[in-house]
Design an enzyme around this catalytic site. Structure first.
Site, PDB file in Angstrom:
ATOM      1  N   GLU A   1       0.828  -0.963  -0.041  1.00  0.00           N
ATOM      2  CA  GLU A   1       0.170   0.040  -0.078  1.00  0.00           C
ATOM      3  C   GLU A   1       0.809   1.412  -0.084  1.00  0.00           C
ATOM      4  O   GLU A   1       0.687   2.034   0.982  1.00  0.00           O
ATOM      5  CB  GLU A   1      -0.882   0.200   1.291  1.00  0.00           C
ATOM      6  CG  GLU A   1      -2.124  -1.175   0.820  1.00  0.00           C
ATOM      7  CD  GLU A   1      -3.326  -1.073   2.340  1.00  0.00           C
ATOM      8  OE1 GLU A   1      -2.918  -0.445   3.108  1.00  0.00           O
ATOM      9  OE2 GLU A   1      -4.782  -1.691   1.632  1.00  0.00           O
TER      10      GLU A   1
ATOM     11  N   GLU B   1      -6.153  -8.228   0.236  1.00  0.00           N
ATOM     12  CA  GLU B   1      -6.688  -8.269   0.656  1.00  0.00           C
ATOM     13  C   GLU B   1      -7.875  -7.994   0.950  1.00  0.00           C
ATOM     14  O   GLU B   1      -8.544  -7.553  -0.134  1.00  0.00           O
ATOM     15  CB  GLU B   1      -6.146  -7.102   1.662  1.00  0.00           C
ATOM     16  CG  GLU B   1      -4.375  -7.483   2.001  1.00  0.00           C
ATOM     17  CD  GLU B   1      -3.693  -6.447   3.093  1.00  0.00           C
ATOM     18  OE1 GLU B   1      -4.715  -5.663   3.691  1.00  0.00           O
ATOM     19  OE2 GLU B   1      -2.180  -5.950   2.665  1.00  0.00           O
TER      20      GLU B   1
HETATM   21  C1  GLA Z   1      -4.265  -2.786   4.644  1.00  0.00           C
HETATM   22  C2  GLA Z   1      -3.002  -3.384   4.998  1.00  0.00           C
HETATM   23  C3  GLA Z   1      -2.492  -4.778   5.790  1.00  0.00           C
HETATM   24  C4  GLA Z   1      -3.597  -4.158   7.389  1.00  0.00           C
HETATM   25  C5  GLA Z   1      -4.473  -4.373   6.630  1.00  0.00           C
HETATM   26  C6  GLA Z   1      -6.063  -4.095   8.087  1.00  0.00           C
HETATM   27  O1  GLA Z   1      -5.157  -3.558   3.709  1.00  0.00           O
HETATM   28  O2  GLA Z   1      -1.992  -3.685   4.087  1.00  0.00           O
HETATM   29  O3  GLA Z   1      -1.063  -4.549   6.262  1.00  0.00           O
HETATM   30  O4  GLA Z   1      -3.257  -3.544   7.947  1.00  0.00           O
HETATM   31  O5  GLA Z   1      -4.884  -2.764   5.950  1.00  0.00           O
HETATM   32  O6  GLA Z   1      -7.226  -3.545   7.581  1.00  0.00           O
END
Ligand code: GLA
Ligand code: GLA
Length: 729
Positions: free
Chosen positions: A198, A350
């Site tokens: 991210e 994710e």
């Molecule tokens: C983001 C991050 C993860 C985690 C999630 C939690 O997507 O990439 O590492 O912190 O949020 O929701």
């Protein structure tokens, strides 16, 4: 390429012909669009992992947090076998474990993990660890820490806070990435590279400011040209030297916009630096980075060329009686991630199998909702449904965040069973892998347009100046929702995308016009396409200079056959209404509330389909259509305040332009359908997003559910939160 009016060097691509990808073993090659012809998507795309034609299922796994307790890792492998998972993102944020001291690398643990993954027939998306820097590095090389807006060097802090320009950081990343790539090249478990995590944020250190100025020199031939493009004579902002240019607290809209472009440019450049050693050692291994929906800070389109797959992290709040409306916005994002690589299946990298601990009200998923969320992603073109996280960490910020494996009795939890059930169901979807969605509608959501609106003061402010984008994103989603309700697939494109694949282009609030966009829209409409424009279109150019000669500017005025003289702003408690004009020809009836914006529009050849009902502009056009070449341009001069107007308008548009629906049946509110096709097969994903049962009348259509083989036809009841994957029987 097109030069703009101030005669500086062209800097933007004006046509992205290449939106399709040809599969060659191990990599994807962009196909050029044929001149004057339509770009066809391939019949089928290769699976994400060559030679593994299955849906990917798994998630972020941090064995690096459990090395002192090997029994937990053994337990993980046992549970993985039961979960129907096959792929894990490993090593995200593991830099301090991989390189506990500068230059001392510890790979034994990762060797073991990779070997065991391979032995179980599992795959790894191996992460580069750049998302969180080790503490020794922050200490020894302060330059890797960001300088904030106030000019202070930030403390070590948590994660995602490194400088993208720091030569030391780039060097350290190159070293660790090279070492990882050389060590695991050819490893059976290595399926892909998960680049960092991210990406986000900005730094104001001297390296970054110098890089910004160098970037500006590639865009403007002289300081004089820059001053004119940014209109810096305003408030004596004129720059006398390049070194004076600083993006902090500037009233200059063009500067703010270019700073955002630069942040994207610099992040892409940083990512290229991450990728180079990986591709050198493992050219056939796909690279991707996980993105955050429509995160406003980065123009994700600029990452598409260097990403082999697009992937994103989805944390929707599908809560409350109206949760189907949130599902619409989730669909919007899935469509964006598929469209960014033409129609190439994307990865849901994710998602939470349970609650999301950073949300205000982390409600649990109700029975059915887990499967539904996964199948919605797949219906829109995902070939991977992955979770954050496999196992909950015992401590720190995410110990309460949902995970496949909970702290106690992991195998007996509802969440684990949901994951395992989804994993088992995925076995029925092998033939879906590599198929895609083939929309005839392109809806423009453009990051730079959003930024341009954001940096412009007016034509209205929202309460507390939020949302900062004057609901640009929401306007795009408002125009998307009726298509979703009708089961008409949509591509989410940018204004630089190729238009020739579509029958209809919807361009809400196309506030900023990049060079060449109007020419391409013009060709699209003249060739028979239908274009939908709205209020606040064609207002500024790509440096935030206002387009003169009457709005919508830049040539849109002629295409739309109207002149928008001025824009009225409405108080929230005093909405206007527009009323259908008699004989409007698109079946528009009654009157409809509008809010926020009302443009006073004069027809210049366009036909009037609806007019304002009150105020001093009663009777003036609120909706028009103009014939242009073989096509049509609709212009909506006000912002609808309720679904009914856009629902009716879109239904008429679908009928008029003969857009195909995934299923030719009426769908009750909260029910939608997607269609993926390829390899001679067509799959339908039918969902009921309501917490009540709903009935869909399939008429004489006959379907078979791919999981249990059950037959469906005529009046079919969909249970609460039911998602079905169907093929024609
Ligand atoms: C983001 C991050 C993860 C985690 C999630 C939690 O997507 O990439 O590492 O912190 O949020 O929701
Ligand atoms: C003040 C300032 C002007 C202008 C107006 C805008 O009056 O003096 O320069 O900014 O506000 O409303």
């Amino acid at each position: 390429m097109v030069n703009d009016s101030i005669g500086r060097r062209p800097f933007m691509k004006t046509a992205l012909g290449a939106t399709a990808f040809l599969a060659v073993p191990g990599r994807l090659v962009a196909l050029a669009s044929q001149p004057g012809g339509s770009v066809l998507l391939p019949d089928k795309y290769p699976p994400v992992i060559p030679g593994f034609p299955h849906m990917l299922h798994g998630g972020d796994w941090n064995p690096d947090q459990w090395l002192h307790e090997p029994g937990v890792i053994d337990e993980d492998f046992r549970l993985m076998e039961k979960s129907g998972c096959n792929t894990f993102s490993v090593g995200i944020f593991a830099w301090a474990t991989l390189e506990p001291e500068e230059g001392r690398f510890e790979f034994a643990w990762l060797d073991d993990i990779m070997n065991r993954l391979a032995a179980h027939g599992f795959y790894a998306f191996l992460a580069t660890p750049s998302g969180a820097k080790p503490r020794w590095m922050s200490e020894k090389y302060p330059e890797v820490r960001r300088i904030n807006r106030a000019g202070q060097r930030e403390p070590h802090g948590s994660r995602h806070n490194h400088c993208f320009s720091s030569p030391v950081y780039r060097d350290k990343v190159r070293t660790i990435n090279t070492t990882l790539a050389n060590r695991y090249k050819g490893h059976k478990a290595l399926a892909g590279w998960h680049i960092s995590n991210e990406y986000s944020g900005a730094c104001f250190c001297e390296f970054c400011l110098r890089a910004f100025r160098a970037y500006l020199k590639t865009r403007y031939p002289s300081l004089d040209a820059l001053n004119r493009a940014w209109w810096t004579s305003f408030w004596s902002q004129t720059f006398q030297s390049w070194e004076q240019i600083d993006p902090r607290e500037s009233p200059v809209d063009g500067l703010n916009l270019d700073w955002d472009r630069f942040i994207t440019h610099q992040t892409v450049d940083f990512m290229k630096g991450e990728i180079a050693p990986l591709k050198a050692a493992t050219p056939a291994v796909p690279v991707t980075t996980n993105m955050m929906s429509t995160f406003v800070g980065l123009d994700y389109w600029r990452f598409t060329d260097i990403s082999d797959r697009m992937c994103w992290d989805a944390y929707p709040t599908l809560h409350g009686a109206d949760s189907w409306r949130q599902a619409v916005n989730l669909s919007f994002h899935h469509d964006l991630y598929r469209t960014m690589k033409g129609g190439l299946p994307f990865m849901l990298m994710e998602s939470t199998p349970s609650n999301t601990n950073w949300q205000q009200t982390p409600q649990l998923k109700k029975p059915g909702q887990h499967r539904q969320e996964m199948l919605l992603a797949i219906g829109h073109g995902a070939d991977a449904t992955m979770y954050f996280q496999w196992r909950k960490s015992l401590g720190a910020a995410e110990k309460m965040h949902g995970a496949v494996v909970d702290h106690g009795e992991p195998e007996r939890t509802r969440v684990f069973q949901d994951v395992a059930a989804h994993g088992a169901f995925l076995k029925h979807l092998d033939a879906v892998v590599g198929t895609t969605v083939r929309p005839e509608v392109g809806l423009i959501y453009d990051w730079e347009v959003r930024w341009a609106i954001m940096y412009t003061q007016g034509p209205r402010q929202q309460a507390n100046r939020a949302p900062y984008d004057r609901e640009y994103l929401q306007a795009c989603q408002d125009h998307y929702r009726p298509f979703w309700k009708l089961g008409v697939p949509v591509d989410l494109i940018e204004s630089l995308s190729a238009f020739d694949r579509y029958k209809v282009i919807v361009a809400p609030m196309l506030f900023m016009l990049k060079p060449g966009v109007v020419d391409r829209l013009d060709a699209f409409v003249k060739g028979g396409g239908t274009l939908v424009l709205t209020y606040l279109s064609g207002i500024v150019n790509e440096t935030e200079l206002v387009l003169r000669g009457g709005w919508p500017g830049g040539g849109l005025r002629k295409m739309a056959g109207i002149w928008s003289e001025e824009i009225d702003s409405l108080y929230p408690d005093a909405p206007q209404r527009m009323v259908a004009a008699p004989g409007n020809g698109i079946g528009l009836t009654g009157d409809h509330p509008v809010r926020d914006y009302c443009e006073r529009v004069h027809p210049e050849g366009a036909s009037v389909l609806a007019t304002y009902q009150s105020d001093f502009y009663a009777g003036m056009p609120a909706l028009t259509v103009n014939t242009h070449g073989l096509g049509r341009v609709y212009y909506l001069a006000a912002r609808p305040a309720a679904d009914a107007f856009l629902d009716g308008f879109t239904r008429a548009l679908v009928a008029q332009t003969k857009l195909s629906r995934c299923l030719d049946v009426d769908l009750p509110e909260g029910v939608t359908v997607q269609k993926r096709s390829g390899g001679g097969r067509t799959f339908y994903f039918l969902h009921n997003f309501r917490r009540e049962s709903q009935v869909v009348d399939l008429g004489t259509l006959r379907f078979k559910e791919v999981g249990d083989g059950r037959a469906l036809t005529a009046r079919t009841t969909l249970a609460p939160f039911a998602s079905l994957v169907l093929e024609k029987a």
